[in-house]
Design a protein around this motif. Structure first.
Motif, short mmCIF file in Angstrom:
data_model
loop_
_atom_site.label_atom_id
_atom_site.label_comp_id
_atom_site.label_asym_id
_atom_site.label_seq_id
_atom_site.Cartn_x
_atom_site.Cartn_y
_atom_site.Cartn_z
N PHE A 81 0.82 -3.76 -6.20
CA PHE A 81 0.99 -2.37 -5.79
C PHE A 81 -0.37 -1.67 -5.82
CE2 PHE A 81 1.59 2.10 -6.34
CZ PHE A 81 2.81 2.42 -5.77
N TYR A 82 -0.72 -1.01 -4.71
CA TYR A 82 -1.96 -0.22 -4.65
C TYR A 82 -1.69 1.16 -4.07
CZ TYR A 82 -4.33 -4.63 -5.46
OH TYR A 82 -4.73 -5.82 -5.99
N ASN A 83 -2.22 2.17 -4.75
CA ASN A 83 -2.15 3.54 -4.25
C ASN A 83 -3.30 3.81 -3.30
OD1 ASN A 83 -0.70 4.02 -7.01
ND2 ASN A 83 -0.40 5.86 -5.81
N ILE A 84 -3.01 4.58 -2.27
CA ILE A 84 -4.08 5.13 -1.45
C ILE A 84 -3.80 6.63 -1.33
CG2 ILE A 84 -5.18 5.18 0.82
CD1 ILE A 84 -4.54 2.20 1.03
N LEU A 127 0.86 -1.18 0.00
CA LEU A 127 0.00 0.00 0.00
C LEU A 127 0.89 1.23 0.00
CD1 LEU A 127 -2.69 -0.96 2.68
CD2 LEU A 127 -2.76 -1.34 0.20
N TYR A 128 0.64 2.11 -0.94
CA TYR A 128 1.45 3.32 -1.08
C TYR A 128 0.56 4.52 -0.76
CZ TYR A 128 5.05 6.35 -2.99
OH TYR A 128 6.04 7.30 -3.13
N PHE A 129 0.72 5.05 0.45
CA PHE A 129 -0.07 6.20 0.91
C PHE A 129 0.65 7.49 0.52
CE2 PHE A 129 -1.28 2.82 3.78
CZ PHE A 129 -2.63 3.05 4.06
N SER A 130 -0.03 8.35 -0.24
CA SER A 130 0.54 9.66 -0.56
C SER A 130 -0.58 10.55 -1.08
CB SER A 130 1.65 9.53 -1.63
OG SER A 130 1.10 9.15 -2.87
N THR A 131 -0.22 11.74 -1.50
CA THR A 131 -1.17 12.62 -2.19
C THR A 131 -0.49 13.10 -3.45
OG1 THR A 131 -0.35 14.65 -1.16
CG2 THR A 131 -2.12 13.47 0.02
N ASN A 132 -1.27 13.60 -4.39
CA ASN A 132 -0.64 14.07 -5.62
C ASN A 132 0.05 15.41 -5.43
OD1 ASN A 132 -2.86 15.70 -5.56
ND2 ASN A 132 -3.87 14.75 -7.30
N SER A 133 -0.01 15.96 -4.22
CA SER A 133 0.69 17.22 -3.96
C SER A 133 2.03 16.99 -3.26
CB SER A 133 -0.18 18.15 -3.11
OG SER A 133 -0.45 17.52 -1.87
N CYS A 134 2.37 15.72 -3.05
CA CYS A 134 3.62 15.39 -2.35
C CYS A 134 4.71 15.07 -3.36
CB CYS A 134 3.40 14.20 -1.41
SG CYS A 134 4.93 13.64 -0.63
N ASN A 135 5.69 15.97 -3.48
CA ASN A 135 6.77 15.77 -4.45
C ASN A 135 7.61 14.54 -4.15
OD1 ASN A 135 5.95 18.07 -5.74
ND2 ASN A 135 7.45 19.39 -4.74
N VAL A 136 7.89 14.31 -2.86
CA VAL A 136 8.69 13.15 -2.47
C VAL A 136 7.95 11.87 -2.86
CG1 VAL A 136 9.69 11.89 -0.52
CG2 VAL A 136 9.81 14.38 -0.58
N GLY A 137 6.66 11.84 -2.55
CA GLY A 137 5.84 10.69 -2.89
C GLY A 137 5.78 10.43 -4.37
N GLU A 138 5.65 11.50 -5.15
CA GLU A 138 5.59 11.36 -6.61
C GLU A 138 6.92 10.89 -7.19
OE1 GLU A 138 3.60 14.16 -9.21
OE2 GLU A 138 2.64 15.04 -7.45
N ALA A 139 8.01 11.34 -6.62
CA ALA A 139 9.33 10.94 -7.11
C ALA A 139 9.64 9.49 -6.74
CB ALA A 139 10.41 11.86 -6.55
#
Length: 112
Positions: free
Chosen positions: A55-58, A25-37
């Motif tokens: 792999f699943y996004n949350i 499970l990959y917890f992030s938001t689309n506003s998180c640069n670290v998460g996106e990278a």
């Protein structure tokens, strides 16, 4: 390359935990640069080294009720489940080699 799959409800998540042997499970938001990278690196790690882990996004914004249940308030947070049990938890500054080493042993025990 796997398609984006978002889990947005407890029902979805519980169904996946009950049916998948291994999932991340990959917890992030689309506003998180670290998460996106980090996300493409994590996907690539699974595809190349651990192909049996799904792999699943949350998205923390789209699924606000899931994060508190798993204490995933920091982004990105990665939870790896084997046989429905949380086995690995990594948050914020996640090294890809550190993640790989953490996954290696339980993955081998289950799949080899």
């Amino acid at each position: 390359m796997q398609h984006q799959e978002y889990l947005t409800t407890f029902e979805n998540l519980n169904e996946k935990l009950a049916t998948e042997i291994a999932l991340l499970l990959y917890f992030s938001t689309n506003s998180c640069n670290v998460g996106e990278a980090l996300e493409p690196k994590v996907r690539s790690l699974l595809e190349n080294n651990f192909p049996k882990i799904k792999f699943y996004n949350i998205d923390l914004n789209l699924s606000p009720e899931i994060a508190p249940k798993y204490n995933a308030f920091v982004e990105p947070t990665i939870l790896v489940f084997f046989d429905g049990k949380e086995t690995i938890r990594k948050s914020r500054n996640i090294g890809i080699f550190e993640l790989e080493n953490a996954i290696k042993r339980p993955y081998k025990l289950i799949f080899e």
